[in-house]
Design an enzyme around this catalytic site. Structure first.
Site, short mmCIF file in Angstrom:
data_model
loop_
_atom_site.label_atom_id
_atom_site.label_comp_id
_atom_site.label_asym_id
_atom_site.label_seq_id
_atom_site.Cartn_x
_atom_site.Cartn_y
_atom_site.Cartn_z
N CYS A 7 63.07 -103.21 -17.62
CA CYS A 7 63.71 -102.07 -17.28
C CYS A 7 65.19 -102.07 -17.60
CB CYS A 7 63.24 -101.42 -15.70
SG CYS A 7 63.86 -102.85 -14.69
N GLU A 19 61.68 -97.50 -8.95
CA GLU A 19 62.57 -98.44 -10.02
C GLU A 19 61.98 -97.93 -11.58
OE1 GLU A 19 63.98 -100.60 -12.37
OE2 GLU A 19 62.70 -102.23 -11.47
N GLU A 21 64.06 -94.68 -23.69
CA GLU A 21 63.47 -96.18 -23.42
C GLU A 21 62.63 -96.50 -24.38
OE1 GLU A 21 63.08 -98.61 -19.58
OE2 GLU A 21 61.18 -97.31 -19.80
N LYS A 50 48.76 -102.49 -5.62
CA LYS A 50 47.94 -102.34 -7.09
C LYS A 50 48.80 -102.96 -8.29
CE LYS A 50 47.17 -99.81 -10.13
NZ LYS A 50 47.03 -100.41 -11.62
#
Ligand code: NAI
Ligand code: MG
Length: 497
Positions: free
Chosen positions: A301, A267, A401, A192
């Site tokens: 990331c 992750e 983040e 997906k």
């Protein structure tokens, strides 16, 4: 750039799209519309314009894909000789390499990253396919010393159908990073992709089919996270979920998997520190930090989003990075600028919000800090390379983040303070260390909590090196031989004689 890239770029500039882009779902080796005919648009972040549309799967379509993957697993793929699986993946690597030009143009267009960066993504995807092609027939068990009268050994068996939920920052590379070890191990896959970047996972279907992959082994169901993604990770026939994305969605994925006792690789986010000690090579460190945070406009990331710097070199190093950042020029992804777009308007606004709030708190902006508006950026989504100086440890610029081109600088006076600063967030994904002193490098490597640490070259690494995070950065490891473990279950067999 090659002649083929030039032709594709010209086609896009003349027509506003490209001919022959895939647009359907790929289920059981067939291209199909969503059962209710629903479609979504994908945009070019460098211009803000729609350039293609694609079928958006509903739960019913996802169920068909999982059923196809389940049937292909039991009837074909797990029975296929391991060396044959390797041959197919190896041929896919060759075919992807041959078609790299087209893949990189589509990836650059869909994600907003510069062409050269997209070329890097396709090259690393080819490497990953080759690496796991070579692994397929080397997945081996053990034997156990029970003594006279027994013989005991183990085999590693493919777990079954695996789900892969993909983010928009590295669409093809993340797909292949999960799918290649899964297929090598004998699992089948349902992918997906992110809503913003649906295309290259579909193009990969054609590559895998041409390489000889049997129908149903690789399936792609585009669509929203709430509908298609959720249906996939909640499906009881999925035996492992590999997810890359935000912490909040990671929590939802883990909760869904928990109901079915399905294993997960997560992750998630990062706020990775780069520690620069007083004895570092200033030029090399400045160059390393520059690309650690401004590659893919910081939408990585594992971006090096915090600079933890010794006070003695603080001014000199930050000035040097500011000087280098001034040479970053935005532009349309297909013009191959050295600084690309932000993937969506929502992400651009999120980044701007962090900086507006920081300004209001009195944090110093060493450079950047604004959305970009110029002839080069037109109506695209761009944010200036930004450095926020001398940020306190508890500030949201250090703790959260941002996922954009924003470096937060933290100033320290000792190795102990550097360790404390490096470990001060809830994340533990990556860390960089810049020093000439091997002993300091090793002390820091031991003391910093992270899944991967690099010394004197932030992006050093490759498909061979395991990758993943601790704490809120995730669970499990991708890449390397370790990634294969997610897709295998150990079975021990003991005989008495
Ligand atoms: P997201 O985590 O919501 O999206 C990632 C993928 O998860 C997409 O394919 C999405 O469709 C899917 N998804 C969403 N909800 C789902 C659900 N309930 N079940 C299953 N799948 C679902 O991230 P989003 O909204 O694109 O970005 C938000 C923030 O996440 C970014 O600002 C950034 O901080 C972070 N992010 C981190 C990434 C990383 O590489 N670790 C990649 C992308 C975003
Ligand atoms: Mg797009």
């Amino acid at each position: 750039m090659s002649q083929q890239i030039d032709q594709l770029v010209a086609e896009y500039k003349n027509t506003g799209s490209l001919k022959g882009l895939p647009s359907k779902l790929y289920i059981d080796g067939n291209w199909s519309d969503a059962h209710n005919g629903q479609t979504m648009d994908t945009l070019d972040p460098s211009s803000g314009k729609v350039f293609a549309s694609f079928s958006a799967a509903q739960k019913k379509d996802v169920d068909l894909a999982v059923e196809a993957a389940s049937s292909a697993f039991h009837n074909v793929w797990k029975l296929t000789k391991a060396s044959r699986r390797g041959e197919i993946l190896s041929r896919a690597a060759d075919l992807l390499e041959q078609q790299a030009d087209r893949f990189c143009v589509v990836e650059a267009l869909d994600s907003g990253k510069p062409l050269a960066e997209a070329q890097g993504d396709i090259a690393s995807s080819v490497s990953a396919l080759r690496y796991y092609a070579g692994c397929a027939d080397k997945i081996q068990g053990d034997s156990f010393p029970l003594g006279e009268g027994n013989y005991s050994f183990s085999t590693l068996e493919a777990v079954g159908v695996t789900a892969h939920i993909i983010p928009w920052n590295y669409p093809l590379a993340t797909t292949i990073r999960g799918v290649a070890p899964a297929l090598a191990a004998g699992c089948t896959a349902v992918v997906k992709p992110a809503e913003q970047t649906p295309l290259t996972a579909l193009m990969l279907a054609e590559v895998l089919r041409s390489a000889g992959l049997p129908d149903g082994v690789y399936n792609v169901v585009n669509g929203t996270g709430a509908e298609a993604g959720s249906a996939l990770v909640n499906h009881p026939k999925v035996q492992h979920v590999t997810f890359t994305g935000s912490v909040d969605t990671g929590v939802l994925v883990m909760q869904a998997a928990a109901r079915n006792i399905t294993s997960v690789t997560l992750e998630l986010g990062g706020k990775s520190p780069i520690v620069a000690l007083a004895d570092c090579d200033i030029e090399k460190t400045a160059e390393g930090v520059l690309w650690a945070i401004f590659y893919n406009a910081g939408q990585i990331c594992s971006a090096g989003s915090r600079l933890v710097v010794s006070r003695e070199i603080h001014r000199q190093l930050v000035d040097k990075i500011v000087e280098k950042a001034a040479a970053l020029k935005p532009g349309h992804s297909l013009d191959n600028p050295n600084f690309g777009a932000i993937n969506s308007k929502a992400q651009l606004d999120k980044i701007a919000g962090f900086i507006d709030r920081a300004r209001a708190r009195g944090i110093k902006v060493a450079c950047g800090g604004n959305k970009m508006h110029s002839a080069e950026t037109a109506d695209g989504w761009f944010f200036e390379p930004t450095i926020m100086d001398d940020v306190p440890m508890d500030d949201e610029l250090v703790q959260e983040e941002i996922f954009g081109p924003v470096l937060s600088v933290q100033v320290v006076d000792s190795l102990e303070q550097a360790i404390e600063a490096a470990n001060c967030t809830q994340f533990a994904l990556a860390a960089g260390i810049y020093t000439q002193n091997i002993s300091s490098a090793m002390q820091l490597s031991r003391a910093i909590d992270a899944g991967q640490i690099t010394v004197n070259d932030y992006w050093a690494g490759g498909i061979e090196v395991p990758f993943g995070g601790n704490r809120r950065s995730g669970i499990g490891r991708e890449k390397g031989l370790q990634a294969l473990r997610s897709y295998c279950a150990t079975k021990s067999i003991t005989l008495a004689f």
